[in-house]
Design a protein around this motif. Structure first.
Motif, PDB file in Angstrom:
ATOM      1  N   SER A 261       0.845  -1.208   0.000  1.00  0.00           N
ATOM      2  CA  SER A 261       0.000   0.000   0.000  1.00  0.00           C
ATOM      3  C   SER A 261       0.877   1.254   0.000  1.00  0.00           C
ATOM      4  O   SER A 261       0.553   2.254  -0.632  1.00  0.00           O
ATOM      5  CB  SER A 261      -1.002  -0.008   1.157  1.00  0.00           C
ATOM      6  N   ASN A 262       2.064   1.186   0.681  1.00  0.00           N
ATOM      7  CA  ASN A 262       2.993   2.331   0.621  1.00  0.00           C
ATOM      8  C   ASN A 262       3.481   2.559  -0.813  1.00  0.00           C
ATOM      9  O   ASN A 262       3.563   3.687  -1.270  1.00  0.00           O
ATOM     10  CB  ASN A 262       4.210   2.087   1.514  1.00  0.00           C
ATOM     11  N   SER A 263       3.840   1.454  -1.480  1.00  0.00           N
ATOM     12  CA  SER A 263       4.356   1.589  -2.850  1.00  0.00           C
ATOM     13  C   SER A 263       3.321   2.218  -3.770  1.00  0.00           C
ATOM     14  O   SER A 263       3.672   2.941  -4.705  1.00  0.00           O
ATOM     15  CB  SER A 263       4.760   0.216  -3.396  1.00  0.00           C
TER      16      SER A 263
ATOM     17  N   GLY B  18      -1.706   9.315   6.356  1.00  0.00           N
ATOM     18  CA  GLY B  18      -1.011   8.222   7.039  1.00  0.00           C
ATOM     19  C   GLY B  18      -0.690   8.588   8.477  1.00  0.00           C
ATOM     20  O   GLY B  18      -0.782   9.760   8.881  1.00  0.00           O
ATOM     21  N   ASN B  19      -0.304   7.555   9.277  1.00  0.00           N
ATOM     22  CA  ASN B  19      -0.009   7.786  10.693  1.00  0.00           C
ATOM     23  C   ASN B  19       1.477   7.624  11.034  1.00  0.00           C
ATOM     24  O   ASN B  19       1.889   7.814  12.175  1.00  0.00           O
ATOM     25  CB  ASN B  19      -0.800   6.802  11.561  1.00  0.00           C
ATOM     26  N   GLY B  20       2.251   7.157  10.075  1.00  0.00           N
ATOM     27  CA  GLY B  20       3.690   6.988  10.326  1.00  0.00           C
ATOM     28  C   GLY B  20       4.012   5.769  11.185  1.00  0.00           C
ATOM     29  O   GLY B  20       5.074   5.701  11.815  1.00  0.00           O
ATOM     30  N   ILE B  21       3.111   4.778  11.145  1.00  0.00           N
ATOM     31  CA  ILE B  21       3.378   3.596  11.994  1.00  0.00           C
ATOM     32  C   ILE B  21       3.525   2.318  11.160  1.00  0.00           C
ATOM     33  O   ILE B  21       3.998   1.295  11.646  1.00  0.00           O
ATOM     34  CB  ILE B  21       2.267   3.469  13.059  1.00  0.00           C
ATOM     35  N   GLY B  22       3.155   2.409   9.856  1.00  0.00           N
ATOM     36  CA  GLY B  22       3.174   1.221   8.995  1.00  0.00           C
ATOM     37  C   GLY B  22       4.525   0.519   8.945  1.00  0.00           C
ATOM     38  O   GLY B  22       4.620  -0.697   9.159  1.00  0.00           O
ATOM     39  N   LEU B  23       5.609   1.280   8.689  1.00  0.00           N
ATOM     40  CA  LEU B  23       6.935   0.654   8.575  1.00  0.00           C
ATOM     41  C   LEU B  23       7.450   0.174   9.942  1.00  0.00           C
ATOM     42  O   LEU B  23       8.216  -0.784  10.020  1.00  0.00           O
ATOM     43  CB  LEU B  23       7.944   1.620   7.938  1.00  0.00           C
ATOM     44  N   ALA B  24       7.008   0.875  11.033  1.00  0.00           N
ATOM     45  CA  ALA B  24       7.377   0.398  12.381  1.00  0.00           C
ATOM     46  C   ALA B  24       6.770  -0.984  12.596  1.00  0.00           C
ATOM     47  O   ALA B  24       7.416  -1.893  13.138  1.00  0.00           O
ATOM     48  CB  ALA B  24       6.888   1.375  13.436  1.00  0.00           C
TER      49      ALA B  24
ATOM     50  N   GLN C 148       7.005   8.187  12.612  1.00  0.00           N
ATOM     51  CA  GLN C 148       7.937   9.024  11.848  1.00  0.00           C
ATOM     52  C   GLN C 148       7.461   9.081  10.407  1.00  0.00           C
ATOM     53  O   GLN C 148       7.347   8.054   9.733  1.00  0.00           O
ATOM     54  CB  GLN C 148       9.358   8.449  11.928  1.00  0.00           C
ATOM     55  N   ARG C 149       7.163  10.306   9.942  1.00  0.00           N
ATOM     56  CA  ARG C 149       6.656  10.488   8.578  1.00  0.00           C
ATOM     57  C   ARG C 149       7.523  11.525   7.869  1.00  0.00           C
ATOM     58  O   ARG C 149       8.137  12.363   8.511  1.00  0.00           O
ATOM     59  CB  ARG C 149       5.222  11.011   8.604  1.00  0.00           C
ATOM     60  N   LEU C 150       7.510  11.474   6.551  1.00  0.00           N
ATOM     61  CA  LEU C 150       8.283  12.457   5.800  1.00  0.00           C
ATOM     62  C   LEU C 150       7.359  13.473   5.106  1.00  0.00           C
ATOM     63  O   LEU C 150       7.819  14.407   4.483  1.00  0.00           O
ATOM     64  CB  LEU C 150       9.154  11.762   4.744  1.00  0.00           C
ATOM     65  N   HIS C 151       6.042  13.228   5.269  1.00  0.00           N
ATOM     66  CA  HIS C 151       5.077  14.117   4.586  1.00  0.00           C
ATOM     67  C   HIS C 151       3.951  14.454   5.540  1.00  0.00           C
ATOM     68  O   HIS C 151       3.694  13.717   6.474  1.00  0.00           O
ATOM     69  CB  HIS C 151       4.489  13.406   3.362  1.00  0.00           C
ATOM     70  N   ASP C 152       3.243  15.571   5.234  1.00  0.00           N
ATOM     71  CA  ASP C 152       2.084  15.839   6.099  1.00  0.00           C
ATOM     72  C   ASP C 152       0.828  15.242   5.467  1.00  0.00           C
ATOM     73  O   ASP C 152       0.841  14.773   4.339  1.00  0.00           O
ATOM     74  CB  ASP C 152       1.964  17.335   6.418  1.00  0.00           C
TER      75      ASP C 152
ATOM     76  N   LYS D 241       0.779   4.174  -2.531  1.00  0.00           N
ATOM     77  CA  LYS D 241       0.518   5.524  -2.003  1.00  0.00           C
ATOM     78  C   LYS D 241       1.596   6.529  -2.421  1.00  0.00           C
ATOM     79  O   LYS D 241       1.291   7.633  -2.860  1.00  0.00           O
ATOM     80  CB  LYS D 241       0.422   5.449  -0.473  1.00  0.00           C
ATOM     81  N   TYR D 242       2.884   6.102  -2.313  1.00  0.00           N
ATOM     82  CA  TYR D 242       3.978   7.053  -2.588  1.00  0.00           C
ATOM     83  C   TYR D 242       4.428   6.955  -4.042  1.00  0.00           C
ATOM     84  O   TYR D 242       5.605   6.916  -4.355  1.00  0.00           O
ATOM     85  CB  TYR D 242       5.136   6.809  -1.611  1.00  0.00           C
ATOM     86  N   ARG D 243       3.469   6.894  -4.928  1.00  0.00           N
ATOM     87  CA  ARG D 243       3.770   6.826  -6.370  1.00  0.00           C
ATOM     88  C   ARG D 243       4.021   8.224  -6.912  1.00  0.00           C
ATOM     89  O   ARG D 243       3.623   9.222  -6.307  1.00  0.00           O
ATOM     90  CB  ARG D 243       2.614   6.161  -7.106  1.00  0.00           C
TER      91      ARG D 243
ATOM     92  N   ARG E  65      10.070  -3.824  -4.849  1.00  0.00           N
ATOM     93  CA  ARG E  65      10.669  -2.717  -5.597  1.00  0.00           C
ATOM     94  C   ARG E  65       9.558  -1.886  -6.241  1.00  0.00           C
ATOM     95  O   ARG E  65       8.633  -2.444  -6.814  1.00  0.00           O
ATOM     96  CB  ARG E  65      11.568  -3.326  -6.674  1.00  0.00           C
ATOM     97  N   ASP E  66       9.630  -0.541  -6.072  1.00  0.00           N
ATOM     98  CA  ASP E  66       8.630   0.294  -6.761  1.00  0.00           C
ATOM     99  C   ASP E  66       9.316   1.405  -7.543  1.00  0.00           C
ATOM    100  O   ASP E  66      10.528   1.612  -7.425  1.00  0.00           O
ATOM    101  CB  ASP E  66       7.604   0.847  -5.756  1.00  0.00           C
ATOM    102  N   ASN E  67       8.535   2.116  -8.348  1.00  0.00           N
ATOM    103  CA  ASN E  67       9.076   3.230  -9.146  1.00  0.00           C
ATOM    104  C   ASN E  67       8.471   4.542  -8.649  1.00  0.00           C
ATOM    105  O   ASN E  67       8.137   5.422  -9.429  1.00  0.00           O
ATOM    106  CB  ASN E  67       8.794   3.019 -10.641  1.00  0.00           C
TER     107      ASN E  67
HETATM  108  P1  ADP Z   1       2.790   6.367   6.712  1.00  0.00           P
HETATM  109  O1  ADP Z   1       2.783   5.760   5.365  1.00  0.00           O
HETATM  110  O2  ADP Z   1       1.536   6.162   7.445  1.00  0.00           O
HETATM  111  O3  ADP Z   1       3.306   7.747   6.707  1.00  0.00           O
HETATM  112  P2  ADP Z   1       4.884   4.499   7.175  1.00  0.00           P
HETATM  113  O4  ADP Z   1       5.548   4.103   8.448  1.00  0.00           O
HETATM  114  O5  ADP Z   1       4.298   3.399   6.401  1.00  0.00           O
HETATM  115  O6  ADP Z   1       3.857   5.588   7.554  1.00  0.00           O
HETATM  116  O7  ADP Z   1       5.987   5.188   6.331  1.00  0.00           O
HETATM  117  C1  ADP Z   1       6.829   6.152   6.888  1.00  0.00           C
HETATM  118  C2  ADP Z   1       7.323   7.120   5.838  1.00  0.00           C
HETATM  119  O8  ADP Z   1       8.146   6.452   4.921  1.00  0.00           O
HETATM  120  C3  ADP Z   1       6.251   7.637   4.964  1.00  0.00           C
HETATM  121  O9  ADP Z   1       5.672   8.803   5.532  1.00  0.00           O
HETATM  122  C4  ADP Z   1       6.953   7.927   3.661  1.00  0.00           C
HETATM  123  O10 ADP Z   1       7.480   9.211   3.683  1.00  0.00           O
HETATM  124  C5  ADP Z   1       8.039   6.949   3.625  1.00  0.00           C
HETATM  125  N1  ADP Z   1       7.717   5.829   2.720  1.00  0.00           N
HETATM  126  C6  ADP Z   1       7.256   4.620   3.092  1.00  0.00           C
HETATM  127  N2  ADP Z   1       7.139   3.812   2.018  1.00  0.00           N
HETATM  128  C7  ADP Z   1       7.560   4.528   0.956  1.00  0.00           C
HETATM  129  C8  ADP Z   1       7.691   4.260  -0.424  1.00  0.00           C
HETATM  130  N3  ADP Z   1       7.388   3.073  -0.963  1.00  0.00           N
HETATM  131  N4  ADP Z   1       8.160   5.225  -1.243  1.00  0.00           N
HETATM  132  C9  ADP Z   1       8.490   6.424  -0.757  1.00  0.00           C
HETATM  133  N5  ADP Z   1       8.398   6.741   0.554  1.00  0.00           N
HETATM  134  C10 ADP Z   1       7.920   5.800   1.412  1.00  0.00           C
END
Ligand code: ADP
Length: 632
Positions: free
Chosen positions: A536-538, A595-601, A585-589, A540-542, A566-568
């Motif tokens: 879903s991240n791949s 998102g909540n910034g917890i998926g990758l955790a 921890q998120r890189l975007h608002d 979402k962050y297209r 792997r995504d593009n």
């Molecule tokens: P969320 O997606 O809810 O912000 P995640 O923990 O899943 O939280 O991801 C943390 C951050 O990692 C995201 O805010 C995003 O900036 C970055 N990120 C995660 N997956 C990708 C991805 N496939 N491509 C680019 N950035 C990603």
């Protein structure tokens, strides 16, 4: 002549020259250059010198030319006073030049005067030659007795036994070492009676044969078991030398030295050596390395086989220097190890420490533990540093894992506490808040202005979002509660996840390609959540202008499985590669990407739960690769 010992007889009417002439002994008076001043009748008769030739005639004219100077010097030096008598035996040239042995007795006549005159008697000794021989024989015999006494005293003062044997092995002489009396009578008995055993007898016989044949000394070792338990087994070194007379072996000198104490030390040494080599081979088997740094000998370093193995260096390829060893230390540890070694050399006797090295063959970083022992000379200056070392990488890793596990347990406990607070303490005021917002809306809907209504709607959506956050946290804390692993076909899991994400896939037009995936023993629910988050991240962050293409693949890495997603998409800056795996921890608002910034955790926690690792590699604007390593 100034005085005469017989001058006092003059009163009886005898003159000096009368008496001198009638003396039955040949007498003359010489001056200091040997000229005959006066001579009596007997002298002239024996020497056959005509009296007319006498004045100024030197007695030296009658002796060999080569002897002349010596005789004159002897006369002038030996006869200092009237009591010093000089005896000279020489060949005297007499009548018709024939030689005759004479004995000259010379004595000083004029001790007081500066002019030296000597009284000299002359005696022909040719006729006493038989006596001389007798005297010479006596002298030789005396010398023999003396030298034998000397030999005996030496022979008896030394510890080894010395025997003289005749050709049949009969003892003709035996010393008495240190004055000890020999039990029984050795002399006249055969040496073979005392040899103790057959082997010794054989050895002696062959030594005797060799001695005779080669005319040289032989030696062998013998042993003797004595009945007396206090004496016990004794070891001897037997040395045999031929005694040669008139070019024939007439007997043997045999020296027997007791070497029991040397033998005992030798046996002890052999035992100790055997023990040492078994220890050394034991050490070889343990893989423990042994090394020596020869400080005094110019920094030479010696490594055994195990040390070569530990450092991954083939035998013969280590350059044998301290620098060579230092080059193999892991760079970060290098300075501290050098300081440590210098400190030990200066101040310590022993040092136990551990550090990292880089194996020469594989380039692997390994941990080694070392024990160093420093040897010093009497002045306390270090001579050498010996030591042992062994590879402790596995223990270190286990230790590290244990630490990580302890840390994780701790973190989990804290998280549980936090979850408790979140679910109980936060949820109830949140519920109250949303209840009252609802009540406010229902009861006062007609009274509220547009602004108030908008404020209320913001509060409502915020409380909903807060509820979601709390729910996510609860989900995170629940990961790992399912304790049983099951055989899971990842292909099937991926199909399910793709199905669940149908809406997002359709909306984004994403293309997901899945390679061959293995069947593994896993926690099913968690693994599904893992792939769901990553896919879903791949999506979402297209990139807004590109169709998302996602590739899922697996690779067998012998001890583990490597799975990549792997995504593009938009990509991630390398400085955030670690940060994105942390909770919230998120890189975007929210306006950019929800998102909540917890998926990758979640993802990291799930992978760790399986004993694996997750990491990311990415390039902004190109795409990201999430790599998961799962142990087999
Ligand atoms: P969320 O997606 O809810 O912000 P995640 O923990 O899943 O939280 O991801 C943390 C951050 O990692 C995201 O805010 C995003 O900036 C970055 N990120 C995660 N997956 C990708 C991805 N496939 N491509 C680019 N950035 C990603």
């Amino acid at each position: 002549m100034e005085s005469s010992t017989i001058g006092s007889l003059a009163k009886y009417g005898f003159s000096d020259s009368y008496m001198l002439d009638h003396l039955p002994v040949a007498v003359c008076v010489l001056n200091q250059v040997g000229e005959i001043q006066e001579a009596n009748r007997e002298f002239l008769q024996i020497t056959d010198i005509p009296s007319v030739e006498l004045p100024g005639l030197s007695i030296l004219a009658y002796v060999d030319e080569a002897e002349q100077d010596r005789i004159l010097t002897e006369i002038n030096q030996e006869c200092i006073s009237t009591s010093d008598q000089l005896k000279i035996r020489i060949q005297f040239r007499l009548t018709y030049n024939s030689l005759s042995s004479v004995l000259l007795r010379i004595r000083l006549l004029t001790p007081e005067s500066e002019l030296k005159y000597y009284l000299c008697t002359l005696e022909k000794t040719d006729d006493i030659i038989p006596d001389l021989e007798k005297w010479e024989k006596k002298r030789i015999k005396e010398q023999l007795i003396e030298s034998e006494a000397r030999f005996r005293s030496i022979a008896e003062a030394i510890t080894p036994r010395i025997f003289h044997l005749d050709l049949d092995g009969i003892i003709t002489y035996a010393n008495r070492p240190n004055g000890r009396l020999i039990k029984g009578d050795f002399i006249g008995t055969s040496i073979y009676q005392f040899l103790g055993n057959e082997t010794n007898t054989k050895k002696l016989k062959s030594a005797i044969s060799a001695c005779i044949a080669k005319r040289q000394a032989m030696s062998f070792q013998a042993n003797h078991q004595f009945e007396d338990p206090d004496v016990g087994m004794r070891y001897y070194l037997i040395q045999l030398s031929p005694v040669v007379a008139n070019d024939a072996v007439t007997g043997f000198a045999m020296i027997r030295t007791d070497i029991t104490s040397i033998k005992t030390v030798q046996q002890e040494l052999e035992k100790a050596n055997a023990k040492l080599s078994s220890i050394v081979s034991g050490i070889d088997a343990t893989g423990i390395g042994v090394f020596e740094w020869d400080i005094a000998g110019g920094d030479k370093v010696i490594w055994d086989g195990n040390t070569h193995n530990i450092f991954g260096v083939a035998r013969g390829e280590f350059d044998g220097t301290k620098k060579g060893f230092e080059k193999m230390i892991y760079p970060e540890d290098s300075e501290s190890v050098t300081l440590e070694i210098d400190f030990a050399a200066k101040h310590l006797q022993q040092q136990n420490t551990s550090h990292r090295i880089i194996r020469a063959d594989t380039g692997e970083v390994r941990w080694v533990s070392t024990r160093r022992i420093i040897t010093r000379n009497e002045e306390g200056i270090p001579i050498s540093m010996t030591g042992v070392l062994w590879d402790i990488t596995d223990e270190k890793e286990k230790e590290e894992l244990k630490l990580q596990a302890a840390l994780l347990t701790n973190q989990n406990r804290e998280l549980k506490e936090f979850t408790y607070i979140a679910s109980h303490d936060l949820q109830s005021p949140l519920r109250t808040l949303s209840n009252y917002v609802e009540l406010l809306e229902e009861d006062n809907d007609s009274h509220l202005g547009e602004d108030a209504k908008w404020y209320l709607s913001v509060i409502k959506s915020s409380t909903v979002r807060m509820k979601d956050l709390i729910q996510d946290l609860l989900t995170y804390s629940r990961i790992g509660r399912q304790r049983d692993k099951v055989e899971v076909n990842l292909q099937v899991i991926l199909e399910g996840v793709i199905n669940d994400l149908n809406l997002e896939i359709t909306n984004s037009g994403a293309r997901i390609e899945v390679g061959a995936l293995p069947t593994l023993s896993l926690y099913e629910t968690e693994i599904r959540l893992l792939f769901q988050n990553l896919l879903s991240n791949s999506i979402k962050y297209r990139k807004p202008d590109a169709t998302p293409i996602i590739l899922v693949e697996a690779k067998d890495d012998q001890n583990s499985w490597s799975i990549t997603i792997r995504d593009n998409g938009i990509g991630i800056e390398s400085q955030y590669f670690e940060k994105i795996f942390m909770v919230f921890q998120r890189l975007h608002d929210q306006t950019e990407f929800e998102g909540n910034g917890i998926g990758l955790a979640h993802c990291r926690k799930i992978v760790q739960l399986h004993g694996g690792t997750i990491s990311v590699d990415s390039e902004v604007g190109v795409g990201s690769v999430f790599s998961i390593k799962l142990p087999k």
